[in-house]
Design a protein around this motif. Structure first.
Motif, PDB file in Angstrom:
ATOM      1  N   HIS A   1      35.037 137.321  79.326  1.00 40.55           N
ATOM      2  CA  HIS A   1      36.299 136.670  79.130  1.00 40.55           C
ATOM      3  C   HIS A   1      35.505 135.422  78.159  1.00 40.55           C
ATOM      4  CE1 HIS A   1      35.367 134.919  83.242  1.00 40.55           C
ATOM      5  NE2 HIS A   1      36.828 134.237  83.564  1.00 40.55           N
TER       6      HIS A   1
ATOM      7  N   HIS B   1      36.392 131.624  79.147  1.00 44.12           N
ATOM      8  CA  HIS B   1      36.391 130.757  79.778  1.00 44.12           C
ATOM      9  C   HIS B   1      34.925 129.624  79.220  1.00 44.12           C
ATOM     10  CE1 HIS B   1      40.141 131.508  82.666  1.00 44.12           C
ATOM     11  NE2 HIS B   1      40.416 130.862  81.205  1.00 44.12           N
TER      12      HIS B   1
ATOM     13  N   ASP C   1      32.696 128.118  81.450  1.00 42.98           N
ATOM     14  CA  ASP C   1      31.764 127.871  82.236  1.00 42.98           C
ATOM     15  C   ASP C   1      31.387 130.148  82.241  1.00 42.98           C
ATOM     16  OD1 ASP C   1      34.462 129.249  83.483  1.00 42.98           O
ATOM     17  OD2 ASP C   1      33.991 129.187  85.660  1.00 42.98           O
ATOM     18  N   HIS C   2      32.006 130.403  81.151  1.00 43.09           N
ATOM     19  CA  HIS C   2      30.940 132.183  80.745  1.00 43.09           C
ATOM     20  C   HIS C   2      30.321 131.992  79.639  1.00 43.09           C
ATOM     21  CE1 HIS C   2      32.368 134.048  85.080  1.00 43.09           C
ATOM     22  NE2 HIS C   2      33.726 132.836  84.737  1.00 43.09           N
TER      23      HIS C   2
ATOM     24  N   HIS D   1      42.789 138.197  84.466  1.00 39.63           N
ATOM     25  CA  HIS D   1      42.078 136.877  84.932  1.00 39.63           C
ATOM     26  C   HIS D   1      41.899 135.791  83.061  1.00 39.63           C
ATOM     27  CE1 HIS D   1      39.991 133.518  85.985  1.00 39.63           C
ATOM     28  NE2 HIS D   1      39.049 133.258  85.100  1.00 39.63           N
TER      29      HIS D   1
ATOM     30  N   ASP E   1      35.099 137.378  86.638  1.00 39.35           N
ATOM     31  CA  ASP E   1      35.711 136.745  87.775  1.00 39.35           C
ATOM     32  C   ASP E   1      37.140 136.673  88.046  1.00 39.35           C
ATOM     33  OD1 ASP E   1      34.267 134.467  86.349  1.00 39.35           O
ATOM     34  OD2 ASP E   1      36.326 133.652  85.615  1.00 39.35           O
TER      35      ASP E   1
ATOM     36  N   HIS F   1      36.942 134.374  92.234  1.00 42.66           N
ATOM     37  CA  HIS F   1      35.991 132.646  92.309  1.00 42.66           C
ATOM     38  C   HIS F   1      35.959 132.714  93.322  1.00 42.66           C
ATOM     39  CE1 HIS F   1      38.238 132.809  88.611  1.00 42.66           C
ATOM     40  NE2 HIS F   1      37.811 131.965  88.222  1.00 42.66           N
TER      41      HIS F   1
END
Ligand SMILES: [Zn+2]
Length: 308
Positions: free
Chosen positions: A124, A126, A128-129, A210, A231, A234
């Motif tokens: 996804h 985000h 941190d990905h 998410h 995720d 978490h």
């Protein structure tokens, strides 16, 4: 009484500090999976949990001798499929400051180079990905094609959707658009529609909640399987024993809870390996039912192997 003579120290050295670049290898059938540690950061679990009873987050953390904030991981996973080198998620790059950005060092320490990566599958969009697609303003992966669900790319690449998310998620829009831009320009950003076959042995499974297009990736070979569940969790010590606790980063809380319950039930009933982005490194283990109330689970981390 005679005093015990003090043994003289022959050497003294300042503590060095730090860790080795994090990688951990294992196999799923003929595929080699290398977990990569991008970074760690203090995760304010109590502040970010949604739907927990008062005191519940710290009570669950306390069972693991932890308290909020506890150190959270940013993991990504490299899969050598023989004819393709595949990366699942990319860590945070520079988007989490000094807490992320270790991915390239981990790839190199593991014996590969970013240029060798053929395909990147993002769970996804985000920070941190997908943040690790770029470091210091430059794209990291010179040859890779970036794949992500069309639902997620349509959502995060359209600023009109900024109005539909909370303050925490609004800065994700410009950040994500910046890191994917060079890949879009190079024709190497390829969003996929649901149910599109990816690669032999690698399947995308829609798990919205998410984010609108959050997807799992299931790797299968030789009767073994590993679910890269992004995720889904978490805060492992909190959300595995109580999957109904969500997080402020969730786009749709009820759907995110449903996706987590589905993933936990599937992984435990099928006996699949699970690889998670924010589970204590290397983030790989099994899920089992806890034997308590319905819908309660426990996590069994992978046993260390030199993997000869
Ligand atoms: Zn996320």
């Amino acid at each position: 009484m005679v005093a015990t003579p003090v043994t003289p120290a022959f050497a003294s050295a300042a503590a060095v500090g730090g860790q080795a670049p994090g990688y951990y290898r294992m196999h799923i059938g003929r595929f080699e999976v290398t977990a990569l540690l991008d970074g760690t950061h203090p995760f304010p679990a109590e502040k970010l949990a949604v739907g927990a009873k008062p005191g519940q987050v710290n009570e669950l953390l306390g069972r693991q001798d932890l308290s909020s904030p506890f150190e959270g991981m940013i993991n990504a996973f490299l899969v050598n499929m023989g004819d393709k080198l595949v990366l699942i998620d990319t860590g945070a790059g520079n988007l989490y400051g000094k807490d992320g950005g270790g991915l390239v060092a981990a790839i190199k320490a593991a014996g590969y180079t970013p240029d060798e990566v053929d395909d990147i599958f993002i769970t996804h969009l985000h920070e941190d990905h997908a943040g690790g697609l770029m470091i210091d303003g430059k794209p990291v992966f010179a040859n890779a094609v970036v794949h992500v669900s069309k639902l997620d790319s349509d959502f995060w690449l359209d600023n009109a959707n900024q109005a539909k998310v909370g303050a925490l998620l609004k800065p994700f829009f410009p950040a994500i658009q910046k890191v994917v831009a060079p890949y879009v320009v190079a024709g190497r950003f390829k969003p996929y529609a649901d149910d599109t076959p990816l690669l032999p042995g690698l399947t995308a499974i829609a798990a919205p909640g998410h984010t609108p297009g959050h997807h799992y990736y299931l790797l299968e070979d030789g009767g073994q399987a590993m679910l890269f569940w992004g995720d889904t969790v978490h805060m492992l010590p909190v959300q595995v024993p109580d999957p109904k606790i969500a997080i402020e980063y969730d786009w749709n809380v009820p759907l995110a809870i449903k996706a987590r319950e589905t993933a936990l039930a599937l992984a435990s009933s099928k006996g699949w390996w699970v690889a998670g982005a924010h589970i204590s490194f290397p983030g790989i283990g099994h899920v089992r039912t806890a034997g308590g109330g319905a819908g309660e689970y426990r996590w069994i981390p992978a046993n260390y192997t030199l993997n000869r």
